[in-house]
Scaffold this motif. Sequence first.
Motif, PDB file in Angstrom:
ATOM      1  N   LYS A  25       5.025   1.444  20.697  1.00 38.23           N
ATOM      2  CA  LYS A  25       4.962   1.418  19.282  1.00 38.23           C
ATOM      3  C   LYS A  25       3.517   0.865  19.058  1.00 38.23           C
ATOM      4  N   ALA A  26       2.943   1.441  17.918  1.00 39.89           N
ATOM      5  CA  ALA A  26       1.572   1.006  17.428  1.00 39.89           C
ATOM      6  C   ALA A  26       1.532   0.782  15.923  1.00 39.89           C
ATOM      7  N   GLU A  27       0.942  -0.133  15.492  1.00 38.79           N
ATOM      8  CA  GLU A  27       0.849  -0.440  13.941  1.00 38.79           C
ATOM      9  C   GLU A  27      -0.642  -0.866  13.772  1.00 38.79           C
ATOM     10  N   PHE A  28      -1.252  -0.127  12.701  1.00 39.47           N
ATOM     11  CA  PHE A  28      -2.656  -0.381  12.092  1.00 39.47           C
ATOM     12  C   PHE A  28      -2.172  -0.589  10.790  1.00 39.47           C
ATOM     13  N   ASP A  38     -11.817  -3.845   6.766  1.00 38.64           N
ATOM     14  CA  ASP A  38     -11.570  -2.884   7.911  1.00 38.64           C
ATOM     15  C   ASP A  38     -10.215  -2.654   8.330  1.00 38.64           C
ATOM     16  N   ILE A  39      -9.956  -1.586   9.048  1.00 41.55           N
ATOM     17  CA  ILE A  39      -8.615  -1.307   9.559  1.00 41.55           C
ATOM     18  C   ILE A  39      -8.283  -2.304  10.366  1.00 41.55           C
ATOM     19  N   ARG A  40      -6.982  -2.696  10.706  1.00 40.20           N
ATOM     20  CA  ARG A  40      -6.676  -3.929  11.658  1.00 40.20           C
ATOM     21  C   ARG A  40      -5.444  -3.386  12.541  1.00 40.20           C
ATOM     22  N   ALA A  41      -5.796  -3.557  13.592  1.00 48.19           N
ATOM     23  CA  ALA A  41      -4.845  -3.214  14.879  1.00 48.19           C
ATOM     24  C   ALA A  41      -3.938  -4.514  14.825  1.00 48.19           C
ATOM     25  N   VAL A  42      -2.431  -4.193  14.985  1.00 49.19           N
ATOM     26  CA  VAL A  42      -1.486  -5.194  14.586  1.00 49.19           C
ATOM     27  C   VAL A  42      -0.723  -5.432  16.146  1.00 49.19           C
ATOM     28  N   PHE A  81       0.101   2.249   9.274  1.00 52.83           N
ATOM     29  CA  PHE A  81       0.046   3.402  10.143  1.00 52.83           C
ATOM     30  C   PHE A  81       0.898   2.872  11.125  1.00 52.83           C
ATOM     31  N   SER A  82       2.094   3.643  11.652  1.00 52.22           N
ATOM     32  CA  SER A  82       2.875   3.181  12.548  1.00 52.22           C
ATOM     33  C   SER A  82       3.006   4.325  13.553  1.00 52.22           C
ATOM     34  N   ALA A  83       3.000   4.359  15.002  1.00 54.37           N
ATOM     35  CA  ALA A  83       3.280   5.297  15.743  1.00 54.37           C
ATOM     36  C   ALA A  83       4.330   4.753  16.772  1.00 54.37           C
TER      37      ALA A  83
END
Length: 151
Positions: free
Chosen positions: A109-112, A85-89, A46-48
């Motif tokens: 930018k965000a990545e999970f 679980d989901i991981r925040a990068v 997931f990229s934002a």
Amino acid sequence: MIYRILMLLVCCAGTVFGQDLKDVSRWKVSFSKSGAKPGEQVEVVFSAEINKNWKLYSSDFKGDIGPLPTEFAFNSNNAYQLVGDIRAVEPLKAVDPTWDKAYTYFTDKAEFRQTIRVAKAGGKVSGTIKGLLCSNEDGLCVPFKESFEVH
């Protein structure tokens, strides 16, 4: 006096509800590798992209301090199984001055990432992303909920 207060509230509500979230963040969802076979593990990425002067709260802190963490809900089907679980990068870290507790967030930018085990070739992964975007300039916070689907 009451008229002025009501007008102020109406103007503020228009600002909050008039925000177009597509202008604040843009999401892309993909697999870390294509063509995974049944039994293999792959990551859903997931990229934002986040507009300047805005922040997105991460998913790896408890929401009992004010900011709401980003949540990912996956629609279950027989094509995959979640692994862990989901991981925040690499989120940034700060301490909330009111509660004296740490929280994590992203700017620009965000990545999970979520690991899944493929159970059936050609299946899809879908669900929703729910979170909170806040302006660093005026403190305005806007909740969002967005659907995703990746094949």
